[in-house]
Design a protein around this motif. Structure first.
Motif, mmCIF file in Angstrom:
data_model
loop_
_atom_site.group_PDB
_atom_site.id
_atom_site.type_symbol
_atom_site.label_atom_id
_atom_site.label_comp_id
_atom_site.label_asym_id
_atom_site.label_seq_id
_atom_site.Cartn_x
_atom_site.Cartn_y
_atom_site.Cartn_z
ATOM 1 N N GLY A 108 5.756 5.111 5.763
ATOM 2 C CA GLY A 108 6.158 5.839 4.457
ATOM 3 C C GLY A 108 5.031 6.004 3.366
ATOM 4 O O GLY A 108 5.283 5.977 2.273
ATOM 5 N N MET A 109 3.703 6.170 3.780
ATOM 6 C CA MET A 109 2.826 6.117 2.936
ATOM 7 C C MET A 109 2.278 7.556 2.795
ATOM 8 O O MET A 109 2.441 8.575 3.798
ATOM 9 C CB MET A 109 1.522 5.362 3.552
ATOM 10 N N THR A 110 1.478 8.050 1.742
ATOM 11 C CA THR A 110 0.795 9.295 1.623
ATOM 12 C C THR A 110 -0.498 9.287 2.384
ATOM 13 O O THR A 110 -1.155 8.184 1.997
ATOM 14 C CB THR A 110 0.731 9.604 0.061
ATOM 15 N N VAL A 111 -0.793 10.153 3.127
ATOM 16 C CA VAL A 111 -2.057 10.331 3.743
ATOM 17 C C VAL A 111 -2.939 11.058 3.260
ATOM 18 O O VAL A 111 -2.870 12.561 2.939
ATOM 19 C CB VAL A 111 -2.042 10.480 5.095
ATOM 20 N N VAL A 112 -4.205 10.750 2.874
ATOM 21 C CA VAL A 112 -5.303 11.481 2.239
ATOM 22 C C VAL A 112 -6.528 11.669 3.012
ATOM 23 O O VAL A 112 -6.930 10.754 3.651
ATOM 24 C CB VAL A 112 -5.751 11.109 0.774
ATOM 25 N N ALA A 113 -7.050 12.927 3.456
ATOM 26 C CA ALA A 113 -8.128 13.400 4.093
ATOM 27 C C ALA A 113 -9.159 13.520 3.254
ATOM 28 O O ALA A 113 -9.190 14.658 2.294
ATOM 29 C CB ALA A 113 -7.950 14.469 5.129
ATOM 30 N N GLU A 114 -10.414 12.807 3.134
ATOM 31 C CA GLU A 114 -11.465 12.907 2.357
ATOM 32 C C GLU A 114 -12.540 13.753 3.402
ATOM 33 O O GLU A 114 -12.675 13.659 4.475
ATOM 34 C CB GLU A 114 -11.912 11.819 1.645
ATOM 35 N N GLY A 115 -13.417 14.342 2.559
ATOM 36 C CA GLY A 115 -14.469 14.926 3.179
ATOM 37 C C GLY A 115 -14.310 16.444 3.962
ATOM 38 O O GLY A 115 -14.940 16.687 4.825
ATOM 39 N N VAL A 116 -13.321 17.051 3.159
ATOM 40 C CA VAL A 116 -12.767 18.390 3.587
ATOM 41 C C VAL A 116 -13.803 19.335 3.430
ATOM 42 O O VAL A 116 -13.869 19.581 1.876
ATOM 43 C CB VAL A 116 -11.444 18.761 3.480
ATOM 44 N N VAL A 158 0.765 -1.139 0.134
ATOM 45 C CA VAL A 158 -0.027 -0.018 -0.132
ATOM 46 C C VAL A 158 0.894 1.376 -0.055
ATOM 47 O O VAL A 158 1.766 1.446 0.717
ATOM 48 C CB VAL A 158 -0.918 0.037 1.243
ATOM 49 N N SER A 159 0.587 2.142 -0.832
ATOM 50 C CA SER A 159 1.231 3.207 -0.874
ATOM 51 C C SER A 159 0.485 4.667 -0.525
ATOM 52 O O SER A 159 1.244 5.729 -0.226
ATOM 53 C CB SER A 159 1.723 3.882 -2.389
ATOM 54 N N GLU A 160 -0.714 4.561 -0.248
ATOM 55 C CA GLU A 160 -1.528 5.657 0.426
ATOM 56 C C GLU A 160 -2.630 5.057 1.113
ATOM 57 O O GLU A 160 -3.270 3.850 1.115
ATOM 58 C CB GLU A 160 -2.291 6.134 -0.879
ATOM 59 N N ILE A 161 -3.111 5.800 2.193
ATOM 60 C CA ILE A 161 -4.293 5.631 3.110
ATOM 61 C C ILE A 161 -4.992 6.884 3.181
ATOM 62 O O ILE A 161 -4.523 7.997 3.179
ATOM 63 C CB ILE A 161 -3.855 5.385 4.365
ATOM 64 N N LYS A 162 -6.291 6.498 3.075
ATOM 65 C CA LYS A 162 -7.341 7.864 3.076
ATOM 66 C C LYS A 162 -8.153 7.634 4.506
ATOM 67 O O LYS A 162 -8.684 6.618 4.796
ATOM 68 C CB LYS A 162 -8.285 7.570 1.910
ATOM 69 N N VAL A 163 -8.020 8.986 5.272
ATOM 70 C CA VAL A 163 -8.658 8.693 6.596
ATOM 71 C C VAL A 163 -10.045 9.070 6.194
ATOM 72 O O VAL A 163 -10.725 9.770 5.531
ATOM 73 C CB VAL A 163 -8.100 10.148 7.211
ATOM 74 N N ASP A 164 -10.937 8.158 6.951
ATOM 75 C CA ASP A 164 -12.402 8.198 6.594
ATOM 76 C C ASP A 164 -13.126 9.529 6.911
ATOM 77 O O ASP A 164 -12.710 10.230 7.981
ATOM 78 C CB ASP A 164 -13.134 7.263 7.774
ATOM 79 N N ARG A 165 -14.003 9.854 6.278
ATOM 80 C CA ARG A 165 -14.520 11.354 6.168
ATOM 81 C C ARG A 165 -15.482 11.488 7.392
ATOM 82 O O ARG A 165 -15.528 12.569 7.903
ATOM 83 C CB ARG A 165 -15.492 11.427 5.041
ATOM 84 N N SER A 166 -15.829 10.115 8.124
ATOM 85 C CA SER A 166 -16.765 10.502 9.140
ATOM 86 C C SER A 166 -15.702 11.172 10.556
ATOM 87 O O SER A 166 -16.115 11.846 11.258
ATOM 88 C CB SER A 166 -17.117 9.240 9.914
#
Length: 692
Positions: free
Chosen positions: A638-646, A604-612
């Motif tokens: 060493g992963m990219t972190v994405v925040a969704e639901g901003v 895995v190269s990226e994780i996305k924080v749950d929008r809740s």
């Protein structure tokens, strides 16, 4: 001559030929004595006829003539009488012992026939004897056929004793005919067939019908077992010759056992020995004809597929074979436990309320929750149970099973274990079936469209990628979001053609963007069902080659819960995709913390924080702590972190302070059509600040 008579008395008797010999001798002497007088009448001189020598010669001649007559009679008549006596002895032996005659080599009747030779009394006697012989030969053939038959033939007296029995009884029941002759027939029959005889022992017909009929009885074999006989009876008590009940019995034990085996196989599952779907439907229909309540528990084993895929079907079969013994001790004798197929079981509970049925389901769930021991391995499987109860409303067993099936799937979705049927869920299920039917048509008519939502770097403000979001342009209901149809589709095999359609649309769009110089990766969501399919990597890579798109331009998003379903299979599938250059992202991260231990083993190269969590992080310290922990964990790995639901600036600023890498949400851009997002991407490339 003295001999013993048939009645045991001894007296002086002369045989017929002795009497005849003495009589002939006396007759000869008498003739010799009177011959001189006769000679005188004929004119023979008295000096000759009166001479002692002449008289002695006459007596001697008479005696010789008498003896000669006796010898002639003995030779002619006696020989014939001896032949007749021998033939009669042979016939007496045949008639007296018909079994031995039937079993031994048959002597032709022609060998026993007497030569007629003349039309005198002896000839007439011989002819009469030959006629009797022919009749007896017919009788012997009939007796031979009777005794050689596989069926048992018997004759019962009016009081039920066996007066005649064919030799085939030894093959059918093991008894010899000598052992059974004279015994009462009721001694051989099972107690259930005692109604075939009156109290006095006389045979009667079942239920008082005529004696001439066919029925089944159980007869005791000599070894103590019971044989089933198909008996045909004919009432001949009024016949002066037979004077009893004529019985023909055929052994049908093997036939009945075969019929029972076939009937059992038709109504029972071969693997578990439990009643099958046909038996459950028949029993359910029978119970629903009465006024009493009937509950159906429909059970489906969770994670059973993992046992089959990991250990093989032999382990799965042995696990399934243990389900019945687990369940039967927990139900009543009137209840029915059945296997419907695969890992699906059902229980019929007559006469119970909904609360009682749910309590029973909870007991069964607990029993199946205990590990199953197979070859020393403790195998854990859970179970989801749907409960449906028929009360005052009129339902057939098919409808009741369908209700239990709906409740069972609800239990799976909610992970509640046991779920009682809810009519509202039924209505939803009907609409879901209609929706799936319409979606199949929609796929064929290309009604699915893809919208794209950009993702931006918090540090530079540049676009780092876009997420593909499927929509359905329904011809009647308009544009439908994924929440309105994807949950239903993900539970069916229809998710695979839908995934393929989205991939084709996304890769075609990527090719256009690459041709225009817009190099932006696109993220596509995968369902848990697709993630564990071994053919997924081949399907994805084949489409990349078909559309001429580099693998690095595609990012596949999988949910954290999907990784938990079958982690080993997911790791294998994702590993093949990663090795081909496809990026992997974990969506909705934070909803299942047990997956964190698997992160270091996944490509895995990226994780996305749950929008809740992102939506509430500015107002909830707990949510803020979760977001901070996920970001720190991602960076540590060493992963990219994405925040969704901003959705607002305050949230974006908080994410900046936590060093989040990428953001996605309505604050920066709503999901757009392919044409709109293309214009947005061109504008964003010229001016990163333009994010309307």
């Amino acid at each position: 001559m003295e001999r013993t008579t048939d009645d045991g008395d001894t007296s002086a008797r002369w045989s017929a030929f002795t009497v005849l010999a003495v009589g002939m001798a006396l007759l000869g002497l008498a003739v010799g004595a009177v011959f001189p007088s006769f000679a005188e009448l004929l004119g023979v001189p008295a000096r000759y006829t009166g001479a002692p020598t002449f008289r002695a010669a006459c007596l001697a001649a008479g005696l010789v003539l008498g003896c000669a007559n006796w010898l002639l009679v003995r030779q002619v008549i006696g020989s014939r009488l001896r032949v007749l006596a021998g033939r009669l002895s042979d016939i007496a032996t045949t008639v007296g012992n018909p079994v031995a005659s039937a079993q031994g080599p048959a002597r032709p009747a022609a060998d026993l026939a007497l030569p007629v030779g003349s039309r005198d009394d002896l000839g007439i006697t011989a002819a009469a004897f030959n006629a009797l012989l022919a009749a007896l030969d017919h009788e012997r053939r009939f007796r031979s056929a009777v005794h050689a038959s596989n069926d048992v033939m018997a004759l019962l007296t009016p009081t039920g004793e066996i007066s005649f029995l064919s030799d085939s009884v030894a093959d059918v029941l093991g008894w010899t005919r000598e052992e059974l002759l004279g015994r009462h027939a009721g001694e051989l029959l099972h107690v259930e067939d005692a109604d075939l005889f009156t109290d006095s022992g006389a045979p009667i017909a079942p239920e008082g019908h005529a004696l001439s009929q066919v029925f089944l009885v159980q007869a005791r074999h000599r070894d103590g077992s019971w044989r089933h006989l198909e008996v045909s009876s004919s009432d001949r008590r009024g016949d002066p010759v037979i004077g009893g009940l004529l019985i023909t019995a055929r052994d049908v034990t093997d036939r009945l056992e075969l019929q029972q085996r076939l009937a059992f196989q038709a109504t029972h599952d071969a693997l578990t020995g439990l009643p099958n779907r046909a038996a459950l439907l028949a029993r359910g229909a029978e119970l629903l004809t009465g006024p009493a309540r009937l509950a159906v528990l429909l059970m489906d084993l969770d994670r059973f597929k993992e046992v089959n895929d990991t250990l093989g079907h032999s382990y799965g079969d042995r696990l399934l074979a243990q389900v019945g013994p687990r369940l039967r001790p927990l139900v009543r004798d009137v209840d029915l436990v059945a296997r419907l197929g695969g890992d699906e079981f059902a229980v019929l509970l007559p006469g119970v309320t909904a609360a009682e049925a749910c309590a029973a389901a909870a007991r069964l769930q607990a029993a199946l929750g205990t590990p199953f021991l197979v070859d020393g391995l403790a195998l854990d499987v859970d179970v989801s149970i749907g409960v449906a109860v028929a009360g005052a409303e009129s339902l057939d067993i098919g409808a009741l099973l369908r209700q239990a099936d709906i409740a069972m799937y609800t239990a799976k979705e909610r992970q509640s274990g046991v779920q009682l049927y809810d009519p509202s869920a039924d209505d939803h299920d009907r609409s879901r079936l209609l929706l799936l039917s319409e979606l199949r048509l929609g796929l064929a008519e290309s009604q699915l469209v893809v919208h794209y939502q950009p993702q931006l770097s918090l540090g530079s403000g540049r676009v780092t990628g876009v997420e593909a979001l499927v929509r359905w342009q329904h011809p009647v209901r308009g544009l439908l979001g994924p929440a309105e149809f994807l949950p239903a589709v993900e539970r069916t095999a229809l998710i695979e053609p839908l995934t393929d359609a989205v991939l084709d649309a996304v890769l075609a769009q990527l090719r256009e963007w690459c041709a225009e110089g817009i190099a932006v990766p696109v993220s596509v969501n995968l369902s848990a069902r697709s993630l564990i399919r071994a053919d997924l990597p081949d399907r994805v890579l084949s489409r990349l080659r078909t559309h001429g798109v580099p693998a690095a331009m595609l990012r596949l998003e999988v949910t954290e819960s999907a990784l938990l379903t079958e982690p080993e299979r997911a790791r294998e599938v994702l590993g093949r995709l990663h090795a081909a250059g496809v990026a992997i992202s974990i969506d909705d991260f934070g909803t299942g913390f047990s997956a964190m231990s698997h992160l270091k083993h996944l490509p895995v190269s990226e994780i996305k924080v749950d929008r809740s969590y992102v939506a509430e992080m500015t107002s909830s310290t707990e949510d803020a702590a979760v977001v901070r922990s996920v970001i720190d964990l991602g960076h540590e790995l060493g992963m990219t972190v994405v925040a969704e639901g901003v959705e607002d600036t305050l949230t974006a600023e908080a994410l900046v302070s936590l060093r989040c890498d990428v953001v996605q949400g309505h604050l920066f851009s709503v999901p757009r059509t392919a044409g709109d997002v293309t214009d947005w991407l061109r504008s964003a490339a010229r001016s990163p600040a333009d994010r309307s």
